[in-house]
Design an enzyme around this catalytic site. Sequence first.
Site, PDB file in Angstrom:
ATOM      1  N   HIS A   1       0.839  -1.203   0.000  1.00 32.15           N
ATOM      2  CA  HIS A   1       0.000   0.000   0.000  1.00 32.15           C
ATOM      3  C   HIS A   1       0.867   1.242   0.000  1.00 32.15           C
ATOM      4  O   HIS A   1       1.964   1.260   0.561  1.00 32.15           O
ATOM      5  CB  HIS A   1      -0.993   0.001   1.162  1.00 32.15           C
ATOM      6  CG  HIS A   1      -0.392  -0.002   2.537  1.00 32.15           C
ATOM      7  ND1 HIS A   1      -0.040   1.158   3.189  1.00 32.15           N
ATOM      8  CD2 HIS A   1      -0.089  -1.018   3.396  1.00 32.15           C
ATOM      9  CE1 HIS A   1       0.444   0.857   4.394  1.00 32.15           C
ATOM     10  NE2 HIS A   1       0.431  -0.457   4.537  1.00 32.15           N
TER      11      HIS A   1
ATOM     12  N   ASP B   1       6.505   1.348   6.523  1.00 30.28           N
ATOM     13  CA  ASP B   1       5.199   0.712   6.428  1.00 30.28           C
ATOM     14  C   ASP B   1       4.316   1.622   5.586  1.00 30.28           C
ATOM     15  O   ASP B   1       3.763   2.602   6.101  1.00 30.28           O
ATOM     16  CB  ASP B   1       4.615   0.514   7.831  1.00 30.28           C
ATOM     17  CG  ASP B   1       3.215  -0.060   7.833  1.00 30.28           C
ATOM     18  OD1 ASP B   1       2.771  -0.567   6.785  1.00 30.28           O
ATOM     19  OD2 ASP B   1       2.549   0.030   8.876  1.00 30.28           O
TER      20      ASP B   1
ATOM     21  N   GLU C   1      -4.818   2.077   3.226  1.00 27.27           N
ATOM     22  CA  GLU C   1      -4.794   0.843   4.004  1.00 27.27           C
ATOM     23  C   GLU C   1      -4.846   1.130   5.490  1.00 27.27           C
ATOM     24  O   GLU C   1      -5.483   0.411   6.258  1.00 27.27           O
ATOM     25  CB  GLU C   1      -3.518   0.051   3.661  1.00 27.27           C
ATOM     26  CG  GLU C   1      -3.465  -1.346   4.238  1.00 27.27           C
ATOM     27  CD  GLU C   1      -2.822  -1.411   5.632  1.00 27.27           C
ATOM     28  OE1 GLU C   1      -2.881  -2.478   6.260  1.00 27.27           O
ATOM     29  OE2 GLU C   1      -2.260  -0.381   6.077  1.00 27.27           O
ATOM     30  N   GLU C   2      -4.175   2.195   5.900  1.00 25.26           N
ATOM     31  CA  GLU C   2      -3.971   2.423   7.323  1.00 25.26           C
ATOM     32  C   GLU C   2      -5.234   2.850   8.069  1.00 25.26           C
ATOM     33  O   GLU C   2      -5.348   2.602   9.271  1.00 25.26           O
ATOM     34  CB  GLU C   2      -2.884   3.491   7.528  1.00 25.26           C
ATOM     35  CG  GLU C   2      -1.506   3.084   7.012  1.00 25.26           C
ATOM     36  CD  GLU C   2      -0.860   1.991   7.837  1.00 25.26           C
ATOM     37  OE1 GLU C   2      -1.481   1.508   8.785  1.00 25.26           O
ATOM     38  OE2 GLU C   2       0.271   1.613   7.513  1.00 25.26           O
TER      39      GLU C   2
ATOM     40  N   HIS D   1       4.298   3.340  12.969  1.00 26.95           N
ATOM     41  CA  HIS D   1       3.159   4.179  13.369  1.00 26.95           C
ATOM     42  C   HIS D   1       3.520   5.177  14.461  1.00 26.95           C
ATOM     43  O   HIS D   1       2.633   5.794  15.049  1.00 26.95           O
ATOM     44  CB  HIS D   1       1.954   3.340  13.820  1.00 26.95           C
ATOM     45  CG  HIS D   1       1.319   2.548  12.737  1.00 26.95           C
ATOM     46  ND1 HIS D   1       0.075   1.962  12.868  1.00 26.95           N
ATOM     47  CD2 HIS D   1       1.740   2.244  11.484  1.00 26.95           C
ATOM     48  CE1 HIS D   1      -0.235   1.327  11.751  1.00 26.95           C
ATOM     49  NE2 HIS D   1       0.772   1.482  10.898  1.00 26.95           N
TER      50      HIS D   1
ATOM     51  N   ASP E   1       3.845  -6.621   3.414  1.00 28.89           N
ATOM     52  CA  ASP E   1       3.407  -5.679   4.454  1.00 28.89           C
ATOM     53  C   ASP E   1       3.566  -6.267   5.847  1.00 28.89           C
ATOM     54  O   ASP E   1       2.744  -6.057   6.720  1.00 28.89           O
ATOM     55  CB  ASP E   1       1.949  -5.283   4.201  1.00 28.89           C
ATOM     56  CG  ASP E   1       1.522  -4.072   5.028  1.00 28.89           C
ATOM     57  OD1 ASP E   1       2.407  -3.404   5.595  1.00 28.89           O
ATOM     58  OD2 ASP E   1       0.311  -3.803   5.116  1.00 28.89           O
TER      59      ASP E   1
ATOM     60  N   ASP F   1      -0.052   4.424   1.113  1.00 30.97           N
ATOM     61  CA  ASP F   1      -0.246   5.401   2.179  1.00 30.97           C
ATOM     62  C   ASP F   1       0.575   5.047   3.408  1.00 30.97           C
ATOM     63  O   ASP F   1       1.063   3.921   3.559  1.00 30.97           O
ATOM     64  CB  ASP F   1      -1.724   5.519   2.554  1.00 30.97           C
ATOM     65  CG  ASP F   1      -2.292   4.233   3.135  1.00 30.97           C
ATOM     66  OD1 ASP F   1      -2.026   3.152   2.561  1.00 30.97           O
ATOM     67  OD2 ASP F   1      -3.009   4.286   4.152  1.00 30.97           O
TER      68      ASP F   1
END
Length: 485
Positions: free
Chosen positions: A79, A118, A148-149, A460, A172, A81
């Site tokens: 992904h 990520d 995705e997030e 994150h 991922d 994003d």
Amino acid sequence: MSKVGKLSGLKPERVFYYFEELTRIPRCSNEEKMVSDYLKGVGLNLGLEVIQDEVFNIVIKKPGTRGYENKPTVVLQGHMDMVCEKADDVDFDFSKDSINIAVEGDYIVAEETTLGADNGIAVAMCLAILESKDIAHPPLEVLVTTNEETGLTGAAELDPKHISGRTLINIDSEEEGTILVSCAGGERNIITIPLKWEGLEEGKASFILRISGLLGGHSGMEIDKGRGNSIKILGRVLNKINEELDFELASVDGGSKSNAIPRLALAKIATNKNDIEKLKKIVDNISNEIKLELATSDKDVSITLEKIDSLESAFTKEITNNIITALMLIPSGIQSMSQDIIGLIESSNNLGVLKTYEDKVTIECAMRSSVGSLKSNIAIQLKLIAQAINAHWLSTSAYPAWEYKKDSYIREVFKKSYKELYNKELEVAAIHAGLECGLFKEKFGEIDMVSFGPNMKGVHAPGESLSISSTERTFELLKKVLENI
């Protein structure tokens, strides 16, 4: 020609070239047009077939190399994003600023923000393979999804006609030497509390109550670390104040992403001037308790009061009590452990975002479970809490679990390839975090999938880092898998 950058000279060279390019392009969730257009341009410049759909998903198709032309098509997927988080005191605009990266030993690090490894490293690997002329592979469909997030909406809205491959490699994951073959399903739940305001008497002492210094992290990958949740701590402190003195509450805010363990939370409060010392003592006492509880997981946790100009209005007492009740009762953290797979978290809930608007307070949670009924039960708990405080409850962004497939050709190819390269056994595991694979199974039906990736730390959260040597080994494994297919 490659641009000279901070990652110049690192191997695999083209992987890190594209990764550094991505750090220069804004790509927060729901803001992916610029990076989607970049990927489209790369594909077209390589003379490949490119599809960009209405939600900016990208599909790039490349024929198989000599001897592999008629092999079954393989989908490489990641992904585009990223979770956009920054340190509290950093002036940074994710909509225009390049991520400040540095090489520290074996790691690429973004100290003040998230790095976007990520899942930028997946995109970089895919682009390196697409441009290569010497990597053996079957026909490829590179699928790079959006958002995705914060909801997996790119995968959810993908038109299946764009993908013909029925073998998919999701890049991922964040632990080298392990492939994932199953993941939890999840959903977002939002509780909305309508606000009622009242004016305050003159002369009240007003403060910002601040919870900070927490590590935070990924609410799936790091929910088992016992890290403090700033919103839950805020609720606990407000409840203690509410028990011991008369005070007014004027705002509550914390977290920024429902799938990130919140690091910061704030409340604006007011009390009588003759209760200031009592308020400070209450906060000091509970601060000491929490610091002791989190001494191992969050040693830098801080709970402070900062004097501000007098507030003119605040929530009614009923609303204040309702907010505190919700923050105290909403479950957060691990809710159950699997009885079948040792060490696997079965279900969890992350109280991730708390926000005050002019007419409402919203509380957003991200729940995950590998068992559908347990996910439903957490949602019921949240719904009942909302009903008890006369609030509104909404379930949204649900995605299915990815169930274990007993017979998997691609899993066996990965195990064989890893053994050939490193003379070690590849670990096969399930994960509590959500992956897009569950949606792909639902969308495509019979499809054979695995997920893998290089070592990362602190995804994150600011300080996120990516191992250089692990990226090289992971890329070598991907090339060997494509060769062995």
